[in-house]
Write a protein that holds these residues in place. Structure first.
Motif, short mmCIF file in Angstrom:
data_model
loop_
_atom_site.label_atom_id
_atom_site.label_comp_id
_atom_site.label_asym_id
_atom_site.label_seq_id
_atom_site.Cartn_x
_atom_site.Cartn_y
_atom_site.Cartn_z
N GLN A 86 -11.36 4.29 12.04
CA GLN A 86 -11.06 4.63 10.65
C GLN A 86 -9.57 4.42 10.37
OE1 GLN A 86 -12.15 8.59 9.56
NE2 GLN A 86 -11.62 8.33 7.41
N TYR A 87 -8.72 4.78 11.33
CA TYR A 87 -7.28 4.58 11.16
C TYR A 87 -6.95 3.09 11.06
CZ TYR A 87 -2.36 4.27 12.47
OH TYR A 87 -1.02 3.98 12.50
N LEU A 88 -7.58 2.27 11.90
CA LEU A 88 -7.32 0.83 11.86
C LEU A 88 -7.75 0.22 10.53
CD1 LEU A 88 -8.42 -0.24 15.46
CD2 LEU A 88 -6.10 0.06 14.60
N LEU A 89 -8.90 0.66 10.01
CA LEU A 89 -9.36 0.13 8.72
C LEU A 89 -8.43 0.54 7.59
CD1 LEU A 89 -13.23 0.71 9.05
CD2 LEU A 89 -11.98 -1.46 9.22
N GLN A 90 -7.99 1.79 7.60
CA GLN A 90 -7.08 2.25 6.55
C GLN A 90 -5.75 1.51 6.60
OE1 GLN A 90 -6.83 6.48 7.10
NE2 GLN A 90 -8.78 6.88 6.09
N GLN A 91 -5.23 1.27 7.81
CA GLN A 91 -3.96 0.58 7.92
C GLN A 91 -4.08 -0.89 7.52
OE1 GLN A 91 -0.90 1.92 8.65
NE2 GLN A 91 -2.05 3.82 8.38
N ARG A 92 -5.20 -1.51 7.84
CA ARG A 92 -5.41 -2.90 7.42
C ARG A 92 -5.46 -3.01 5.91
NH1 ARG A 92 -10.17 -4.72 11.67
NH2 ARG A 92 -8.86 -4.79 13.56
N ALA A 93 -6.14 -2.07 5.27
CA ALA A 93 -6.20 -2.08 3.81
C ALA A 93 -4.82 -1.85 3.20
CB ALA A 93 -7.19 -1.02 3.32
N GLU A 94 -4.03 -0.97 3.80
CA GLU A 94 -2.69 -0.70 3.28
C GLU A 94 -1.78 -1.91 3.46
OE1 GLU A 94 0.61 1.14 1.63
OE2 GLU A 94 -1.54 1.59 1.52
N LEU A 95 -1.86 -2.58 4.60
CA LEU A 95 -1.05 -3.77 4.82
C LEU A 95 -1.47 -4.90 3.88
CD1 LEU A 95 -0.80 -3.84 8.72
CD2 LEU A 95 0.92 -3.11 7.08
N ALA A 96 -2.77 -5.03 3.62
CA ALA A 96 -3.22 -6.04 2.67
C ALA A 96 -2.70 -5.75 1.27
CB ALA A 96 -4.75 -6.11 2.68
N ARG A 97 -2.67 -4.49 0.91
CA ARG A 97 -2.14 -4.11 -0.41
C ARG A 97 -0.65 -4.42 -0.50
NH1 ARG A 97 0.75 -0.46 -2.87
NH2 ARG A 97 1.26 0.49 -0.86
N GLN A 98 0.09 -4.13 0.58
CA GLN A 98 1.53 -4.41 0.57
C GLN A 98 1.80 -5.91 0.49
OE1 GLN A 98 3.28 -2.53 3.97
NE2 GLN A 98 2.76 -0.46 3.32
N ARG A 99 1.01 -6.72 1.18
CA ARG A 99 1.20 -8.17 1.10
C ARG A 99 0.88 -8.68 -0.29
NH1 ARG A 99 -1.32 -7.94 6.28
NH2 ARG A 99 -3.31 -8.53 5.34
N LYS A 100 -0.13 -8.08 -0.92
CA LYS A 100 -0.48 -8.51 -2.27
C LYS A 100 0.62 -8.16 -3.26
CE LYS A 100 -4.37 -8.30 -5.51
NZ LYS A 100 -5.71 -7.70 -5.75
N VAL A 101 1.18 -6.97 -3.11
CA VAL A 101 2.28 -6.57 -3.99
C VAL A 101 3.50 -7.42 -3.73
CG1 VAL A 101 3.86 -4.67 -4.53
CG2 VAL A 101 1.43 -4.21 -4.24
#
Length: 256
Positions: free
Chosen positions: A72-87
């Protein structure tokens, strides 16, 4: 000696007890606290939930996690990193088409001054802030190294008394033993996980038996040094355990 001499409070000596008492009452000064055994994580507990693991996995660095918690931690961090790259991609596109007079998103007024001159990052003397490119790999919350789901190794503890339910097992202090020597495992016992079988054995067993043939005694597969994962364990309450047992909280200090 007079009563005034016995109750004198005008001495030049500021004792350690008085200093700690005044520090706790005033809210100033750094506080330190020695942790006891109850504040130390057991060797079979997850590093995220701090609870005994049902389905334990270990990282190549030896940190134990509950499989559900770390995934669950890995999935949350991947989503957060994807959001940061998009921003970041949007910001880069906007910066390419924007004007050159923009400083950190704040437009100078008619006199050339910034509207928020009290913000340190928006003052004329402040240099341009360099934005870091978001990472693509998730890092372990304990070691800080890159971690993938494929790097997790399943761990199989050997129960001290087979046949006990989970509640009965958790109620015992001596829950697990070495899969080879049957020695009791605890925070005071250095142990390792064998990657092919996932068995937990003591480091003494590794040095005396396993390293001679470099073969997993349970699965029979050959071993390499990377297949022997030293399990990170909590402290024992003693200073010689190698674990920092002192909590420190830095607060403002008043100097004379």
């Amino acid at each position: 000696m007079t009563r005034h001499g016995k109750n004198c409070t005008a001495g030049a000596v500021y004792t350690y007890h008085e200093k700690r008492k005044d520090t706790a009452a005033s809210g100033y000064g750094t506080q330190r606290l020695r942790l006891g055994r109850d504040a130390v994580k057991d060797f079979d507990c997850c590093c995220l939930s701090l609870q005994p693991c049902r389905d334990p996995v270990v990282t190549p660095d030896g940190f134990l996690y509950e499989r559900e918690a770390i995934l669950q931690y890995l999935l949350q961090q991947r989503a957060e990193l994807a959001r940061q790259r998009k921003v970041g991609a949007r910001g880069g596109a906007g910066g390419a088409g924007g004007g050159t007079g923009d400083m950190g998103g704040a437009h100078p007024g008619p006199s050339g001054t910034l509207p928020s001159f009290w913000i340190p990052s928006l003052t004329p003397e402040a240099g341009a802030e360099r934005l870091r490119k978001p990472e693509r790999a998730v890092r372990c919350p304990m070691s800080g190294r890159r971690l993938r789901a494929a790097d997790l190794v399943p761990v199989r503890f050997c129960a001290a008394e087979p046949g006990l339910s989970r509640l009965q097992l958790l109620g015992r202090r001596e829950r697990y033993v070495c899969a080879v020597s049957r020695d009791v495992l605890s925070n005071a016992t250095p142990c390792a996980v064998l990657r092919p079988s996932g068995a937990v054995v003591t480091l003494e067993c590794v040095e005396r038996l396993i390293r001679k043939e470099m073969r997993d005694p349970l699965s029979g597969e050959p071993l390499t040094e990377a297949d022997i994962i030293v399990l990170q364990r909590g402290g024992t309450g003693f200073a010689g355990s190698g674990t920092c047992l002192e909590a420190k909280k830095s607060r403002p200090v008043m100097q004379a």
